[in-house]
Design an enzyme around this catalytic site. Structure first.
Site, mmCIF file in Angstrom:
data_model
loop_
_atom_site.group_PDB
_atom_site.id
_atom_site.type_symbol
_atom_site.label_atom_id
_atom_site.label_comp_id
_atom_site.label_asym_id
_atom_site.label_seq_id
_atom_site.Cartn_x
_atom_site.Cartn_y
_atom_site.Cartn_z
ATOM 1 N N LYS A 1 4.577 -2.154 9.143
ATOM 2 C CA LYS A 1 3.416 -1.420 9.663
ATOM 3 C C LYS A 1 2.138 -2.205 9.408
ATOM 4 O O LYS A 1 1.887 -2.632 8.286
ATOM 5 C CB LYS A 1 3.282 -0.090 8.906
ATOM 6 C CG LYS A 1 4.041 1.065 9.510
ATOM 7 C CD LYS A 1 4.077 2.230 8.538
ATOM 8 C CE LYS A 1 2.720 2.843 8.265
ATOM 9 N NZ LYS A 1 2.809 3.858 7.178
ATOM 10 N N LYS B 1 3.684 1.545 0.153
ATOM 11 C CA LYS B 1 2.281 1.133 0.285
ATOM 12 C C LYS B 1 1.624 1.138 -1.076
ATOM 13 O O LYS B 1 2.244 1.478 -2.086
ATOM 14 C CB LYS B 1 1.529 2.002 1.287
ATOM 15 C CG LYS B 1 1.426 3.454 0.975
ATOM 16 C CD LYS B 1 0.472 4.175 1.920
ATOM 17 C CE LYS B 1 0.833 4.056 3.374
ATOM 18 N NZ LYS B 1 0.138 5.022 4.226
HETATM 19 O O1 LIG Z 1 1.792 6.728 6.487
HETATM 20 C C1 LIG Z 1 1.444 7.836 6.058
HETATM 21 C C2 LIG Z 1 0.372 7.996 5.049
HETATM 22 O O2 LIG Z 1 0.760 7.596 3.802
HETATM 23 C C3 LIG Z 1 -0.222 9.335 5.076
HETATM 24 O O3 LIG Z 1 -0.802 9.700 3.841
HETATM 25 P P1 LIG Z 1 -1.572 11.087 3.760
HETATM 26 O O4 LIG Z 1 -0.641 12.143 4.285
HETATM 27 O O5 LIG Z 1 -1.888 11.288 2.325
HETATM 28 O O6 LIG Z 1 -2.787 10.931 4.615
#
Ligand SMILES: O=C[C@H](O)COP(=O)(O)O
EC number: 4.2.3.153
Length: 251
Positions: A87, A29
């Site tokens: 996703k 991401k």
């Molecule tokens: O898909 C999962 C996310 O990247 C969660 O990130 P985070 O744990 O920093 O909220």
């Protein structure tokens, strides 16, 4: 429970590769473009090449608008670039019908290209802050669109967490509805080690993390640390063992 870790680029993906034995899915991401911000196709491709072949690579298509054609084309781009988990963050969908429209396009675009691709319809635990579909609507949206999993993350990364917005008993209902629809249930949103007991008990299939495995617990300024991935996994395994023992003792 599977562990999905979200690096922000190739360098962090290499750190994930060092901890590959402790994680199940590498999720590409671009956090500076949003909670489910999409990264460039060439980054997905480089990360696919960098992580062991037996680890699936996931890619987020973005915090998407209600534009089914645009989103379907973007999802196909992620699949062509090497992601097998696709996703989609249904940020701009204000009704379940809009969300189903978007996800049907994604499922068709991706599965026509690669039948074994795994499509994840993601909503937001803090949907009330951004005006998108209710978290508990996601399992039905995923089922009716032909997706493979329903997910919740948080849209606003301001330190508030999954359970601040959707308490464990409501997450349990989310998981129950997903399983009833024959889907996997994925939960994320600044999840910490201390949340793993509850996530295990409610039957979560995939837990997604970034901040918890970054230096200083900071998803923005910290970088993913292989030792934190290993420690997080060890806690997951401990909770799984303890829960299995408790279930066995009660039966
Ligand atoms: O898909 C999962 C996310 O990247 C969660 O990130 P985070 O744990 O920093 O909220």
């Amino acid at each position: 429970m599977l562990l999905l870790i979200s690096p922000d680029g190739v360098e962090e993906a290499l750190d994930c590769a060092k901890a590959a034995e402790h994680l199940d899915i590498v999720d590409v991401k671009k956090p500076d473009e949003g909670s489910l911000g999409a990264n460039f196709p060439w980054v997905i491709r480089e990360i696919r090449d960098a992580v062991p072949a037996d680890k699936p690579v996931s890619a987020t298509v973005g915090d998407v608008p209600y534009k089914p054609g645009t989103v379907a084309q973007a999802a196909l781009g992620a699949a062509v670039s090497g992601a097998t988990y696709i996703k989609v963050g249904l940020y701009g969908c204000t009704t379940p019908e809009q969300a189903i429209d978007v996800m049907r396009g994604v499922v068709r675009a991706v599965k026509d290209y690669r039948a074994d691709a795994f499509v994840v319809a993601s909503g937001y635990a803090d949907a009330h802050r951004i005006g998108c579909v209710n978290p508990l609507a996601l399992p039905d949206i995923a089922r009716r669109s032909g997706s493979d999993a329903a997910m919740l993350d948080t849209a606003v990364k301001d330190g508030t967490r999954l359970f601040d917005h959707v308490p464990p008993d409501v997450c349990a209902e989310f998981v129950r509805r997903a399983h009833e629809a024959d889907l996997l249930a994925a939960l994320a949103g600044s999840v910490k080690v201390g949340d793993l007991g509850a996530l295990t008990r409610i039957g979560t299939d995939i837990v997604g993390v970034r901040g918890a495995v970054c230096e200083g617990g900071d998803r923005t300024t910290g970088r993913i640390q292989p030792r934190l991935v290993a420690a997080f996994r060890a806690e997951m395994d401990r909770h799984a063992r303890e829960y299995a023992a408790a279930v066995a003792a009660a039966s």
